[in-house]
Design a protein around this motif. Structure first.
Motif, mmCIF file in Angstrom:
data_model
loop_
_atom_site.group_PDB
_atom_site.id
_atom_site.type_symbol
_atom_site.label_atom_id
_atom_site.label_comp_id
_atom_site.label_asym_id
_atom_site.label_seq_id
_atom_site.Cartn_x
_atom_site.Cartn_y
_atom_site.Cartn_z
ATOM 1 N N PHE A 7 -60.017 -29.033 6.567
ATOM 2 C CA PHE A 7 -59.314 -30.304 6.722
ATOM 3 C C PHE A 7 -59.157 -30.692 8.190
ATOM 4 C CE2 PHE A 7 -57.834 -28.179 2.882
ATOM 5 C CZ PHE A 7 -58.112 -29.143 1.915
ATOM 6 N N ASP A 8 -59.143 -31.997 8.429
ATOM 7 C CA ASP A 8 -58.840 -32.531 9.748
ATOM 8 C C ASP A 8 -57.315 -32.599 9.872
ATOM 9 O OD1 ASP A 8 -58.087 -34.684 11.676
ATOM 10 O OD2 ASP A 8 -60.252 -34.815 11.965
ATOM 11 N N THR A 9 -56.752 -31.807 10.774
ATOM 12 C CA THR A 9 -55.293 -31.710 10.848
ATOM 13 C C THR A 9 -54.636 -33.037 11.196
ATOM 14 O OG1 THR A 9 -55.475 -30.964 13.151
ATOM 15 C CG2 THR A 9 -55.330 -29.274 11.449
ATOM 16 N N GLN A 10 -55.295 -33.850 12.020
ATOM 17 C CA GLN A 10 -54.717 -35.153 12.366
ATOM 18 C C GLN A 10 -54.702 -36.071 11.149
ATOM 19 O OE1 GLN A 10 -56.689 -37.218 15.555
ATOM 20 N NE2 GLN A 10 -55.065 -38.752 15.751
ATOM 21 N N GLN A 11 -55.762 -36.047 10.353
ATOM 22 C CA GLN A 11 -55.799 -36.866 9.144
ATOM 23 C C GLN A 11 -54.745 -36.404 8.133
ATOM 24 O OE1 GLN A 11 -59.903 -36.617 7.885
ATOM 25 N NE2 GLN A 11 -60.452 -38.502 8.963
ATOM 26 N N VAL A 12 -54.566 -35.090 8.022
ATOM 27 C CA VAL A 12 -53.538 -34.576 7.110
ATOM 28 C C VAL A 12 -52.162 -35.046 7.555
ATOM 29 C CG1 VAL A 12 -52.402 -32.488 6.246
ATOM 30 C CG2 VAL A 12 -54.899 -32.570 6.414
ATOM 31 N N SER A 13 -51.925 -35.036 8.862
ATOM 32 C CA SER A 13 -50.636 -35.480 9.395
ATOM 33 C C SER A 13 -50.406 -36.967 9.133
ATOM 34 C CB SER A 13 -50.571 -35.187 10.898
ATOM 35 O OG SER A 13 -49.355 -35.631 11.439
ATOM 36 N N ILE A 14 -51.447 -37.771 9.340
ATOM 37 C CA ILE A 14 -51.337 -39.215 9.098
ATOM 38 C C ILE A 14 -51.091 -39.483 7.613
ATOM 39 C CG2 ILE A 14 -52.597 -41.404 9.124
ATOM 40 C CD1 ILE A 14 -54.029 -40.388 11.652
ATOM 41 N N MET A 15 -51.813 -38.747 6.771
ATOM 42 C CA MET A 15 -51.632 -38.912 5.327
ATOM 43 C C MET A 15 -50.207 -38.566 4.908
ATOM 44 S SD MET A 15 -53.400 -36.867 2.147
ATOM 45 C CE MET A 15 -52.729 -37.063 0.492
ATOM 46 N N ARG A 16 -49.684 -37.471 5.430
ATOM 47 C CA ARG A 16 -48.324 -37.060 5.059
ATOM 48 C C ARG A 16 -47.310 -38.138 5.429
ATOM 49 N NH1 ARG A 16 -45.642 -32.635 3.586
ATOM 50 N NH2 ARG A 16 -47.502 -31.323 3.730
ATOM 51 N N GLU A 17 -47.405 -38.661 6.637
ATOM 52 C CA GLU A 17 -46.475 -39.714 7.058
ATOM 53 C C GLU A 17 -46.626 -40.957 6.185
ATOM 54 O OE1 GLU A 17 -46.936 -40.525 11.175
ATOM 55 O OE2 GLU A 17 -46.451 -38.483 11.823
ATOM 56 N N TYR A 18 -47.861 -41.247 5.823
ATOM 57 C CA TYR A 18 -48.139 -42.444 5.027
ATOM 58 C C TYR A 18 -47.558 -42.339 3.621
ATOM 59 C CZ TYR A 18 -51.012 -45.776 2.342
ATOM 60 O OH TYR A 18 -51.450 -46.779 1.494
ATOM 61 N N ILE A 19 -47.826 -41.234 2.932
ATOM 62 C CA ILE A 19 -47.362 -41.159 1.540
ATOM 63 C C ILE A 19 -45.883 -40.791 1.453
ATOM 64 C CG2 ILE A 19 -49.698 -40.523 0.821
ATOM 65 C CD1 ILE A 19 -48.561 -37.798 0.021
ATOM 66 N N ASP A 20 -45.347 -40.186 2.517
ATOM 67 C CA ASP A 20 -43.909 -39.909 2.517
ATOM 68 C C ASP A 20 -43.104 -41.198 2.601
ATOM 69 O OD1 ASP A 20 -44.192 -37.214 2.253
ATOM 70 O OD2 ASP A 20 -43.774 -36.714 4.349
ATOM 71 N N ALA A 21 -43.731 -42.250 3.101
ATOM 72 C CA ALA A 21 -43.058 -43.550 3.180
ATOM 73 C C ALA A 21 -43.293 -44.336 1.897
ATOM 74 C CB ALA A 21 -43.576 -44.333 4.380
ATOM 75 N N GLY A 22 -43.280 -43.629 0.770
ATOM 76 C CA GLY A 22 -43.502 -44.283 -0.521
ATOM 77 C C GLY A 22 -42.397 -45.266 -0.855
ATOM 78 N N ASN A 23 -42.662 -46.148 -1.774
ATOM 79 C CA ASN A 23 -41.665 -47.139 -2.171
ATOM 80 C C ASN A 23 -41.701 -47.310 -3.688
ATOM 81 O OD1 ASN A 23 -43.683 -49.325 -2.912
ATOM 82 N ND2 ASN A 23 -44.194 -49.062 -0.743
ATOM 83 N N GLN A 24 -40.711 -47.991 -4.194
ATOM 84 C CA GLN A 24 -40.586 -48.220 -5.635
ATOM 85 C C GLN A 24 -40.965 -49.649 -6.022
ATOM 86 O OE1 GLN A 24 -39.890 -45.625 -7.664
ATOM 87 N NE2 GLN A 24 -39.934 -44.416 -5.773
ATOM 88 N N GLN A 25 -41.735 -50.297 -5.184
ATOM 89 C CA GLN A 25 -42.127 -51.679 -5.452
ATOM 90 C C GLN A 25 -43.168 -51.758 -6.566
ATOM 91 O OE1 GLN A 25 -43.553 -52.894 -1.585
ATOM 92 N NE2 GLN A 25 -41.612 -53.880 -1.063
ATOM 93 N N GLY A 26 -43.148 -52.871 -7.270
ATOM 94 C CA GLY A 26 -44.187 -53.143 -8.242
ATOM 95 C C GLY A 26 -45.442 -53.631 -7.552
ATOM 96 N N MET A 27 -46.507 -53.857 -8.331
ATOM 97 C CA MET A 27 -47.791 -54.237 -7.762
ATOM 98 C C MET A 27 -47.709 -55.580 -7.032
ATOM 99 S SD MET A 27 -50.851 -53.574 -7.115
ATOM 100 C CE MET A 27 -52.018 -54.647 -6.283
ATOM 101 N N LEU A 28 -47.026 -56.563 -7.615
ATOM 102 C CA LEU A 28 -46.935 -57.881 -6.986
ATOM 103 C C LEU A 28 -46.175 -57.819 -5.666
ATOM 104 C CD1 LEU A 28 -46.294 -60.238 -10.048
ATOM 105 C CD2 LEU A 28 -48.386 -60.013 -8.666
#
Length: 447
Positions: A73-94
C-alpha cells in the motif's frame, strides 16, 4: 480476567513508550500507517492469558515472517483515504449531490479547496481498494492462518457497488453525478465495509512490522501452555534491545519454581532478570522473543522490583519503598494468581544484617507459592547457604573472571552460588583510597 502489570514493572522492563529511548515498543514500531501504530499500541497494552489465543496470534506472525511479503500500500494514499472516509455523513443521495455541486462551484468561483480534497480522497480510496483486493486475493490463495481474514475482505470488496468502484479509472474525469454517487457510497452507505478494510490494512501493517523485526533480529516465537503447567523453558534467552546480547538457558517448573541468583555488581544479574520479564511479556502478546526457543505456561501477571526509588512526596525512604513493594507483591501472590515475580537486590536500602534477614525471610515465604515463578537476586551470598534445604529453589550465578587485577564479566549463567568477592579489589584498582589519603595530606599541609 485481565493480565496484571503495574506501571513500575512496565517502566523497569522499559516495555512501552513510543518516544522512550530503548523501549521494547520502539524496537517493534516499524509500522507504516497511523492505523498500524494504533493497533500496535493496543496489542502492547493487552497481553493475552488464553494459550489458544496466544498461539493463534503467533501463528499469524510466523506466517508473515516466513512469507516475507512487501507492504503493497501507498502510505500517503491510505492516510488520505482514512481522513476522507472518517469524515462520513448521514446525508441522503440528493443532499450529497447538492453538496458536491456547491463545492464544485465554489472551487471555480473562489478557489475553494474542498472539491479538490474530495476528489483526492475518492481517488485515494479507489486506489487503496484496488491494491487491497489484489493483496487479499494473494493471501486467500495461501493455506496460512491469515487466509480466512483475507477471504473476509475479498467478500466485502466483492459487493456489487464496491466492485463498480474497483473498475473506476481514477485518471479519467468523473461527472458531478458520478462523483456524488461514489462519495455517497464511500462515506455513507458502505462506510462500515471500508472501515473494515482499513482495519485489515492496519493488521497487515503490524503483522509485517513484527515479522520484519523477527527476521532482522533472529527472534523466534514462544509456545503457550495452560497456567496449571507452571513452567518456563527458554533456550538462549537474551535482552531483545541489546546488540550482541549474551543469551542464557532457563527452566522453571512446579518442583523448581524459584531461582536464587547471585553475582557481583555489574555481573549482569539485573539485565538477565529484565530479559526474563521482557521475554515473558512479549510471549503473552504473541510477539517474537529473543530466544532460540521458548515454551511457557501463561501467567496472569508480572511483578518486578528492580529499580525501586525513594518517594519524597510520600515520605518514603529507599528501604521503606522496598518494603512497600514486597508487600504489594505479597498481596498479589495471595490472590492465587499464576504470576512471575522478580526481585533484584532485596533491601539494599538498609544495613547488611537486616538485608540478610529480610532477603532470607521473603525468599522462604514466596517459595511456598508453587503456582508462581519467582526470581530473586542478591550479592549477599550467605543467604543462599541458608536456603539450600528447599527442594524447589535452584541456585545460579553470574560469574566474574579475573584477568590479572581486572574483573571481567562473561554474562553466562552458571549453576551454584558465587564465591566472587572482588569489591575491595575494584575499589583499590580505582585508586579511591590513595585519592582520599592524598586529599587529606593536602588539606593538612594547607592548614
Amino acid at each position: 480476567m485481565d493480565f496484571i502489570i503495574d506501571k513500575q514493572s512496565l517502566d523497569e522492563l522499559n516495555l512501552t513508550g513510543k518516544f522512550r529511548q530503548g523501549s521494547v515498543y520502539q524496537l517493534f514500531n516499524r509500522v507504516r500507517t497511523r492505523g498500524g501504530e494504533q493497533l500496535l499500541d493496543v496489542l502492547f497494552k493487552k497481553p493475552l492469558i488464553e494459550p489458544g489465543a496466544i498461539n493463534e496470534r503467533t501463528a499469524v506472525f510466523r506466517f508473515f515472517r516466513e512469507a516475507r511479503l512487501d507492504f503493497p500500500f501507498d502510505t500517503q494514499q491510505v492516510s488520505i483515504m482514512r481522513e476522507y472516509i472518517d469524515a462520513g455523513n448521514q446525508q441522503g443521495m440528493l443532499a450529497t449531490l447538492g453538496a458536491v455541486l456547491t463545492r464544485k462551484l465554489l472551487s471555480v468561483l473562489t478557489h475553494d479547496d474542498r472539491f479538490k480534497l474530495l476528489i483526492q480522497g475518492l481517488q485515494a480510496t479507489i486506489m487503496t481498494m484496488k491494491r487491497c483486493y489484489a493483496f487479499a486475493e494473494t493471501l486467500s490463495a495461501s493455506a496460512g492462518p491469515f487466509r480466512e481474514r483475507a477471504l473476509e475482505i475479498t467478500r466485502i470488496l466483492a459487493h456489487p457497488q464496491l466492485r463498480e468502484l474497483l473498475e473506476v479509472d481514477i485518471y479519467h474525469a468523473m461527472s458531478i453525478r458520478e462523483t456524488a454517487r461514489f462519495d455517497h457510497l464511500v462515506r455513507n452507505r458502505l462506510n462500515p465495509e471500508l472501515q473494515e478494510m482499513l482495519r485489515f490494512i492496519s493488521e497487515c501493517d503490524v503483522n509485517m512490522a513484527v515479522a520484519e523485526v523477527a527476521n532482522l533480529r533472529g527472534f523466534t516465537f514462544a509456545r503457550a501452555l495452560p497456567a496449571v503447567a507452571n513452567m518456563l523453558d527458554a533456550k538462549d534467552l537474551r535482552h531483545p534491545c541489546l546488540e550482541a546480547a549474551v543469551g542464557n538457558d532457563l527452566r522453571l517448573e512446579a518442583g523448581s519454581n524459584v531461582v536464587f541468583l547471585t553475582g557481583a555488581n555489574m555481573a549482569g544479574k539485573s539485565t538477565w532478570m529484565k530479559s526474563i520479564g521482557i521475554g515473558m511479556y512479549l510471549a503473552h502478546i504473541g510477539f517474537p522473543v529473543a530466544a532460540a526457543e521458548m515454551t511457557f505456561s501463561v501467567r496472569e501477571g508480572i511483578f518486578s522490583s528492580i529499580n525501586v526509588a525513594d518517594n519524597i512526596s510520600l515520605g518514603y525512604s529507599h528501604f521503606y519503598a522496598e518494603v512497600v513493594r514486597v508487600k504489594d507483591a505479597a498481596d498479589a501472590t495471595a490472590t492465587g494468581r499464576h504470576l512471575l515475580l522478580m526481585f533484584d537486590e532485596l533491601f539494599k536500602g538498609t544495613n547488611v544484617k537486616d538485608a540478610y534477614d529480610g532477603t532470607l525471610a521473603v525468599t522462604e515465604a514466596f517459595a511456598e507459592y508453587r503456582n508462581c515463578l519467582f526470581i530473586v537476586s542478591t550479592h549477599i551470598i550467605e543467604v543462599g547457604e541458608a536456603l539450600k534445604g528447599y527442594s524447589n529453589i535452584q541456585f545460579t550465578y553470574m560469574p566474574t573472571v579475573m584477568e590479572g587485577m581486572m574483573p571481567k564479566y562473561t554474562y553466562k549463567l552458571e549453576k551454584g552460588i558465587t564465591e566472587d568477592r572482588q569489591g575491595m579489589m575494584i575499589i583499590r584498582n580505582e585508586g579511591i583510597l590513595e585519592l582520599i589519603r592524598s586529599r587529606r595530606q593536602e588539606n593538612t599541609h594547607i592548614k
